[in-house]
Design a protein around this motif. Structure first.
Motif, PDB file in Angstrom:
ATOM      1  N   THR A  13       0.826  -1.199   0.000  1.00 13.64           N
ATOM      2  CA  THR A  13       0.000   0.000   0.000  1.00 13.64           C
ATOM      3  C   THR A  13       0.860   1.248   0.000  1.00 13.64           C
ATOM      4  O   THR A  13       1.845   1.337   0.718  1.00 13.64           O
ATOM      5  N   LYS A  14       0.467   2.203  -0.813  1.00 14.77           N
ATOM      6  CA  LYS A  14       1.129   3.501  -0.837  1.00 14.77           C
ATOM      7  C   LYS A  14       0.137   4.554  -0.368  1.00 14.77           C
ATOM      8  O   LYS A  14      -1.002   4.602  -0.836  1.00 14.77           O
ATOM      9  N   TYR A  15       0.556   5.365   0.571  1.00 10.96           N
ATOM     10  CA  TYR A  15      -0.273   6.440   1.081  1.00 10.96           C
ATOM     11  C   TYR A  15       0.152   7.723   0.383  1.00 10.96           C
ATOM     12  O   TYR A  15       1.336   8.042   0.324  1.00 10.96           O
ATOM     13  N   VAL A  16      -0.813   8.439  -0.147  1.00 12.34           N
ATOM     14  CA  VAL A  16      -0.546   9.615  -0.976  1.00 12.34           C
ATOM     15  C   VAL A  16      -0.780  10.882  -0.172  1.00 12.34           C
ATOM     16  O   VAL A  16      -1.736  10.978   0.597  1.00 12.34           O
ATOM     17  N   PHE A  17       0.096  11.860  -0.378  1.00 13.37           N
ATOM     18  CA  PHE A  17      -0.138  13.206   0.130  1.00 13.37           C
ATOM     19  C   PHE A  17       0.376  14.204  -0.893  1.00 13.37           C
ATOM     20  O   PHE A  17       1.159  13.859  -1.775  1.00 13.37           O
ATOM     21  N   PHE A  18      -0.096  15.429  -0.791  1.00 12.08           N
ATOM     22  CA  PHE A  18       0.293  16.499  -1.706  1.00 12.08           C
ATOM     23  C   PHE A  18       0.969  17.591  -0.902  1.00 12.08           C
ATOM     24  O   PHE A  18       0.412  18.077   0.085  1.00 12.08           O
ATOM     25  N   LEU A  19       2.161  17.960  -1.317  1.00 14.57           N
ATOM     26  CA  LEU A  19       2.922  19.019  -0.662  1.00 14.57           C
ATOM     27  C   LEU A  19       3.213  20.086  -1.705  1.00 14.57           C
ATOM     28  O   LEU A  19       3.898  19.811  -2.696  1.00 14.57           O
ATOM     29  N   ASN A  20       2.648  21.276  -1.491  1.00 10.94           N
ATOM     30  CA  ASN A  20       2.767  22.368  -2.461  1.00 10.94           C
ATOM     31  C   ASN A  20       2.353  21.905  -3.853  1.00 10.94           C
ATOM     32  O   ASN A  20       3.038  22.155  -4.853  1.00 10.94           O
ATOM     33  N   ASN A  21       1.241  21.179  -3.910  1.00  7.78           N
ATOM     34  CA  ASN A  21       0.637  20.679  -5.151  1.00  7.78           C
ATOM     35  C   ASN A  21       1.448  19.607  -5.865  1.00  7.78           C
ATOM     36  O   ASN A  21       1.173  19.301  -7.025  1.00  7.78           O
ATOM     37  N   VAL A  22       2.444  19.026  -5.201  1.00  7.93           N
ATOM     38  CA  VAL A  22       3.217  17.926  -5.775  1.00  7.93           C
ATOM     39  C   VAL A  22       2.818  16.643  -5.054  1.00  7.93           C
ATOM     40  O   VAL A  22       2.805  16.590  -3.816  1.00  7.93           O
ATOM     41  N   ARG A  23       2.513  15.608  -5.838  1.00  3.10           N
ATOM     42  CA  ARG A  23       2.061  14.324  -5.284  1.00  3.10           C
ATOM     43  C   ARG A  23       3.253  13.529  -4.763  1.00  3.10           C
ATOM     44  O   ARG A  23       4.270  13.391  -5.440  1.00  3.10           O
ATOM     45  N   HIS A  24       3.109  12.985  -3.548  1.00  2.00           N
ATOM     46  CA  HIS A  24       4.132  12.129  -2.934  1.00  2.00           C
ATOM     47  C   HIS A  24       3.462  10.851  -2.454  1.00  2.00           C
ATOM     48  O   HIS A  24       2.280  10.851  -2.128  1.00  2.00           O
ATOM     49  N   GLN A  25       4.238   9.770  -2.385  1.00  2.00           N
ATOM     50  CA  GLN A  25       3.743   8.493  -1.862  1.00  2.00           C
ATOM     51  C   GLN A  25       4.667   8.024  -0.751  1.00  2.00           C
ATOM     52  O   GLN A  25       5.856   8.330  -0.761  1.00  2.00           O
ATOM     53  N   ASN A  26       4.082   7.272   0.157  1.00  2.00           N
ATOM     54  CA  ASN A  26       4.858   6.735   1.253  1.00  2.00           C
ATOM     55  C   ASN A  26       4.224   5.421   1.696  1.00  2.00           C
ATOM     56  O   ASN A  26       3.011   5.282   1.687  1.00  2.00           O
ATOM     57  N   ALA A  27       5.039   4.476   2.100  1.00  2.00           N
ATOM     58  CA  ALA A  27       4.527   3.187   2.564  1.00  2.00           C
ATOM     59  C   ALA A  27       3.979   3.289   3.987  1.00  2.00           C
ATOM     60  O   ALA A  27       3.123   2.502   4.383  1.00  2.00           O
ATOM     61  N   ASP A  28       4.451   4.249   4.758  1.00  2.00           N
ATOM     62  CA  ASP A  28       4.035   4.415   6.153  1.00  2.00           C
ATOM     63  C   ASP A  28       2.847   5.378   6.215  1.00  2.00           C
ATOM     64  O   ASP A  28       2.940   6.507   5.732  1.00  2.00           O
ATOM     65  N   PRO A  29       1.728   4.976   6.835  1.00  2.00           N
ATOM     66  CA  PRO A  29       0.582   5.879   6.933  1.00  2.00           C
ATOM     67  C   PRO A  29       0.728   6.936   8.025  1.00  2.00           C
ATOM     68  O   PRO A  29      -0.046   7.870   8.090  1.00  2.00           O
ATOM     69  N   GLN A  30       1.712   6.787   8.894  1.00  2.00           N
ATOM     70  CA  GLN A  30       1.939   7.728   9.999  1.00  2.00           C
ATOM     71  C   GLN A  30       3.273   8.440   9.770  1.00  2.00           C
ATOM     72  O   GLN A  30       4.332   7.841   9.901  1.00  2.00           O
ATOM     73  N   LEU A  31       3.211   9.730   9.431  1.00  2.00           N
ATOM     74  CA  LEU A  31       4.424  10.512   9.205  1.00  2.00           C
ATOM     75  C   LEU A  31       4.438  11.698  10.158  1.00  2.00           C
ATOM     76  O   LEU A  31       3.386  12.202  10.547  1.00  2.00           O
TER      77      LEU A  31
END
Length: 165
Positions: A13-31
């Protein structure tokens, strides 16, 4: 949950977030705020302010504060090279921002305000001001800036007379 009752396999699973309108993915849901800033290339993280959209509203995220990326509607962030937070309200909802100025476009984005509404900057000692497209609000003045939304109006000319629509 799988039919056998075992916990779901989230290893891919990849968890997605957007930082300054740029898409990022991370395997960890807790950052942490620091993790988000670093993943976006904002180093050192301690030189930056991280703002999270909470729809409605926004708030600053501390460097060691944990963010749960599994919460829907909480995956949009803005990073600013700054050492302070600026506050404002729109229709009595509180927002935080990491820069002294915020544009009409950014206001519309962070608040989810549709195009058929205008922003009005409320003033105590002078007339209220409509924030037009392309304009910015200076959040660095003393106190919290108060903004409200109103139905947008358009001026048309009918038989040589101006009419508001």
């Amino acid at each position: 949950m799988p039919p056998d009752g075992s916990p779901p396999d989230r290893s891919g699973t990849k968890y997605v977030f957007f930082l300054n309108n740029v898409r990022h993915q991370n395997a960890d849901p807790q950052l942490t705020g620091r993790d988000i800033l670093r993943q976006g290339g904002f180093n050192p993280a301690s030189d930056h302010v991280l703002i999270q959209a909470t729809v409605p509203g926004s708030h600053s995220v501390g460097l060691d504060e944990r963010v749960d990326l599994t919460e829907e509607g909480r995956e949009v962030f803005w990073a600013f090279e700054s050492d302070r937070i600026f506050t404002f309200t729109v229709d009595e909802r509180g927002y935080e921002w990491g820069a002294r100025k915020i544009s009409e476009t950014e206001l519309r984005s962070i608040t989810g305000t549709p195009e058929d509404k205008d922003f009005v900057l409320e003033r105590d000692d002078e007339p209220d001001v409509v924030i037009d497209e392309g304009e910015s609000v200076d959040l660095g003045e003393r106190g919290t800036e108060r903004i409200r939304t109103v139905r947008a109006t358009t001026v048309i000319i009918v038989n040589a007379e101006e009419k508001l629509v």
